[in-house]
Design an enzyme around this catalytic site. Structure first.
Site, PDB file in Angstrom:
ATOM      1  N   LYS A 124       0.843  -1.201   0.000  1.00 14.47           N
ATOM      2  CA  LYS A 124       0.000   0.000   0.000  1.00 14.47           C
ATOM      3  C   LYS A 124       0.880   1.254   0.000  1.00 14.47           C
ATOM      4  CE  LYS A 124      -0.306  -0.138   5.043  1.00 14.47           C
ATOM      5  NZ  LYS A 124      -1.101  -0.617   6.178  1.00 14.47           N
ATOM      6  N   TYR A 175      19.246  28.147   8.936  1.00 10.54           N
ATOM      7  CA  TYR A 175      18.116  28.928   9.462  1.00 10.54           C
ATOM      8  C   TYR A 175      18.088  28.925  10.986  1.00 10.54           C
ATOM      9  CZ  TYR A 175      15.785  29.263   4.911  1.00 10.54           C
ATOM     10  OH  TYR A 175      15.451  29.550   3.614  1.00 10.54           O
ATOM     11  N   ARG A 217     -10.350   0.659  15.559  1.00  7.23           N
ATOM     12  CA  ARG A 217     -10.205   1.510  14.383  1.00  7.23           C
ATOM     13  C   ARG A 217     -11.309   1.116  13.418  1.00  7.23           C
ATOM     14  NH1 ARG A 217      -4.483   1.657  11.232  1.00  7.23           N
ATOM     15  NH2 ARG A 217      -5.138  -0.455  10.727  1.00  7.23           N
ATOM     16  N   MET A 270      14.590  23.428   2.895  1.00  2.75           N
ATOM     17  CA  MET A 270      13.714  22.772   1.926  1.00  2.75           C
ATOM     18  C   MET A 270      14.518  21.945   0.915  1.00  2.75           C
ATOM     19  SD  MET A 270      10.874  24.426  -0.626  1.00  2.75           S
ATOM     20  CE  MET A 270       9.835  25.136   0.621  1.00  2.75           C
TER      21      MET A 270
HETATM   22  C1  LIG Z   1      -0.425  -1.646   6.822  1.00  2.43           C
HETATM   23  C2  LIG Z   1      -1.040  -2.875   7.318  1.00  2.43           C
HETATM   24  C3  LIG Z   1      -0.250  -4.014   7.555  1.00  2.43           C
HETATM   25  C4  LIG Z   1       1.255  -4.010   7.456  1.00  2.43           C
HETATM   26  O1  LIG Z   1       1.788  -3.458   8.643  1.00  2.43           O
HETATM   27  P1  LIG Z   1       3.356  -3.455   8.934  1.00  2.43           P
HETATM   28  O2  LIG Z   1       3.468  -2.956  10.327  1.00  2.43           O
HETATM   29  O3  LIG Z   1       3.968  -2.520   7.950  1.00  2.43           O
HETATM   30  O4  LIG Z   1       3.822  -4.836   8.759  1.00  2.43           O
HETATM   31  C5  LIG Z   1      -0.912  -5.181   7.917  1.00  2.43           C
HETATM   32  N1  LIG Z   1      -2.247  -5.219   8.050  1.00  2.43           N
HETATM   33  C6  LIG Z   1      -3.023  -4.140   7.869  1.00  2.43           C
HETATM   34  C7  LIG Z   1      -4.494  -4.246   8.054  1.00  2.43           C
HETATM   35  C8  LIG Z   1      -2.449  -2.929   7.503  1.00  2.43           C
HETATM   36  O5  LIG Z   1      -3.220  -1.857   7.330  1.00  2.43           O
END
Ligand SMILES: *Cc1c(COP(=O)(O)O)cnc(C)c1O
Length: 357
Positions: free
Chosen positions: A33, A253, A129, A301
């Site tokens: 993702k 800065y 969640r 930046m």
């Molecule tokens: C992003 C995600 C993972 C992977 O998590 P990591 O900590 O990067 O291994 C697994 N399951 C779900 C539902 C996620 O959203």
């Protein structure tokens, strides 16, 4: 051309996936993702294609990108669909779909689908969640079983504190999950990266490793038996200016750093617009020609300053690694008050170079 680069080591990615596979007897979904945590989802998925059991992404859009690139393996949508009209494409592109809420369940029940889909039933075992509450699970499962739109169901949950090795919370969540799913015959998916590393007793049909594929380790793991995840991304640029400063001179800065002795300061073409964290403090490690030194003053930046006082041979053109083989991204993240996940996802503007497999 500006020398800022993200070098992506696809061999390391494959090594990490194979190492992740050894941590759980079941299959492993490579989580790609968010553009594979900033590494490039298409290239990374293609690099894993011949060894991967499947992939996981956060949306239909991300999944379609992989299908368009020729990825044939199972792809799981970790949050399912955001609107019922996505279901037609989920069927057309043979995607597996998380169902985490009543409105999604109803949409699945009411849709006119040309073929049934594989549903991943998300259970809220305590993270609060998304997902169905434990007491709802059996009824939800029965409704899915009864729906002609559902081919099969995988039971899934997610741990909130798997990286806290000395908290019993993960085991408690797992118990809640087991109770909620008791009597249901189905495949199961529970472990993310920290759970794979820290909770060897918890295993399932489908693990979901993400960050470890990219070589960052959210928690220490004795169970690797000396094997290591290798950093996949090296973020690097070059020194574009060197200045000799006497003691008492400010750098950058806000004069956040003032030389305490005569110093040699290098200016590097990389800044927060490239995704390097502005909150990284003086002292954050960087490596010049493979040898470690430190960040000085505020990150700008497009540029940042480093200490070359003890790097007598470094000069304009020297290669500077911000993270990679010599500087662990976990170290940088900790000093900047964040996690490797966020740093990796924020990389932008730099040129990506993929080292061939
Ligand atoms: C992003 C995600 C993972 C992977 O998590 P990591 O900590 O990067 O291994 C697994 N399951 C779900 C539902 C996620 O959203």
């Amino acid at each position: 051309m500006r020398p800022a680069r993200a070098l992506i080591n696809l061999q390391a990615l494959r090594h990490n996936y194979q190492l992740a596979q050894t941590l759980c007897a079941g299959k492993a979904l490579a989580v790609v993702k968010a553009d594979a945590y900033g590494h490039g989802a298409v290239v990374c998925s293609q690099a894993l294609q011949d060894i991967s059991d499947g992939f996981a992404v956060s949306s239909l859009e991300e999944a379609l990108e992989l299908r368009a690139a020729g990825i044939k393996q199972p792809i799981v949508l970790l949050e399912g669909f955001f609107h019922a009209d996505e279901l037609a494409l989920i069927v057309a592109y043979d995607l597996w779909c998380m169902v985490h809420a009543e409105w999604q369940l109803q949409a699945v029940e009411q849709a006119q689908l040309s073929q049934p889909i594989r549903v991943w039933l998300k259970i809220d075992s305590g993270m609060h969640r998304v997902g169905f509450f434990p007491h709802e699970v059996y009824t939800v499962w029965q409704r899915l079983q009864a729906s002609h739109n559902v081919a099969s169901v995988v039971l899934a949950t997610h741990f909130a504190r798997a990286d806290e090795q000395y908290s019993s919370r993960t085991q408690e969540q797992y118990q809640v999950f087991l109770e909620a799913t008791r009597g249901i015959q189905a495949q199961v998916s529970v472990c993310n990266s920290p759970a794979l590393l820290a909770w060897p007793d918890i295993c399932s049909d489908w693990s979901r490793p993400g960050i470890i594929l990219y070589g960052s380790q959210p928690v220490a793991a004795e169970r690797l038996n000396g094997e290591q995840f290798r950093p996949v991304m090296t973020l690097q640029s070059k020194v574009i200016a060197v200045r000799e400063l006497p003691a008492g001179e400010p750098v950058g800065y806000g004069a956040q750093f003032v030389s305490d002795k005569p110093m040699r300061v290098g200016v590097v073409a990389l800044g927060y617009a490239d995704g390097y964290p502005r909150h990284a403090p003086t002292g954050t490690p960087v490596a010049v020609d493979g040898k470690r030194t430190r960040l000085l003053g505020r990150v700008s930046m497009d540029m940042l300053a480093i200490d070359l006082t003890d790097h007598v041979t470094a000069s304009v053109g020297s290669v500077v690694e911000l993270w990679g083989e010599n500087v662990s991204i976990d170290e940088v993240a900790e000093l900047a008050g964040t996690i490797s996940y966020e740093l990796l996802c924020h990389v932008k503007r730099v040129k990506y170079e993929y080292l061939p497999i």
